[in-house]
Design a protein around this motif. Structure first.
Motif, short mmCIF file in Angstrom:
data_model
loop_
_atom_site.label_atom_id
_atom_site.label_comp_id
_atom_site.label_asym_id
_atom_site.label_seq_id
_atom_site.Cartn_x
_atom_site.Cartn_y
_atom_site.Cartn_z
N VAL A 11 0.76 -1.24 -0.20
CA VAL A 11 -0.06 0.07 -0.05
C VAL A 11 0.89 1.31 -0.14
O VAL A 11 0.48 2.29 -0.70
CB VAL A 11 -0.92 -0.06 1.25
N LEU A 14 1.64 2.16 -3.58
CA LEU A 14 0.54 2.42 -4.63
C LEU A 14 0.68 3.38 -5.60
O LEU A 14 0.37 3.26 -6.54
CB LEU A 14 -0.82 2.62 -3.80
N VAL A 84 -3.17 -5.30 -3.39
CA VAL A 84 -2.55 -4.28 -2.58
C VAL A 84 -2.46 -5.10 -1.20
O VAL A 84 -3.24 -5.20 -0.68
CB VAL A 84 -3.41 -2.88 -2.65
N ALA A 87 -2.70 -2.85 3.38
CA ALA A 87 -3.63 -2.12 3.80
C ALA A 87 -4.45 -2.82 5.16
O ALA A 87 -4.41 -3.74 4.95
CB ALA A 87 -4.50 -1.90 2.46
N TYR A 152 -7.90 2.24 -0.57
CA TYR A 152 -7.01 1.29 0.51
C TYR A 152 -6.71 2.20 1.58
O TYR A 152 -6.16 3.38 1.44
CB TYR A 152 -5.98 0.81 -0.29
N THR A 154 -4.73 2.93 5.31
CA THR A 154 -3.62 2.35 5.95
C THR A 154 -3.71 2.33 7.46
O THR A 154 -4.69 2.78 7.99
CB THR A 154 -2.40 3.28 5.65
#
Length: 154
Positions: A11, A14, A84, A87, A152, A154
């Motif tokens: 992530v 990204l 991904v 995340a 997404y 974090t």
């Protein structure tokens, strides 16, 4: 299309994906049983989907999958070719544009490929816009072209 290319990124990287392509996924059959279940679940019992005699008289000559059923098949195919990692949570935030240029006959197989067209930082994470094209095996036109907005956190 070339052999399957999986796009997987942490992530925190990204933002480096803008312009990157992925796929194609494996083929997935959409059978008449899937179409019938979708029709019962949604109440969309248009004869083009569920009535063999009526569908035979249509321009398609056979029963076809619902466009929204085709669209919803994205999850397992997308999971196969795009991920991904790291995340805390990923969500489907919506769609910008969806078109259904060609029908998916009952029993046909579809697969997807796509491209990350935009990555934007948002509060708590990242938003991506991903263009996804659904191919029909042996077809000349795609069954669906859609822009998914994915988030997404974090």
């Amino acid at each position: 299309m070339p052999d399957s290319a999986t796009l997987s990124v942490p992530v925190d990287k990204l933002e480096t994906l803008e312009g990157a392509g992925f796929g194609p996924s494996s083929w997935r059959e959409i059978g008449q049983d899937d179409i019938d279940v979708f029709a019962r679940l949604t109440g969309d019992d248009n004869p083009i989907h569920v009535d063999a005699d009526a569908a035979a008289k249509s321009p398609y000559g056979t029963r076809i999958a619902h466009g929204l059923l085709t669209l919803s098949c994205v999850v397992p195919m997308m999971r196969e070719v795009f991920s991904v990692t790291g995340a805390a949570m990923g969500i489907n935030y919506g769609l910008n544009r969806v078109r259904f240029p060609a029908a998916v006959p009952a029993g046909a197989r579809i697969r997807i490929h796509g491209q990350v067209i935009e990555v934007t930082e948002i509060a708590g994470g990242w938003q991506t816009v991903v263009s996804v094209t659904y191919e029909v095996e042996g077809g000349e036109k795609p069954a669906c072209v859609a822009e998914f907005v994915l988030r997404y956190y974090t």
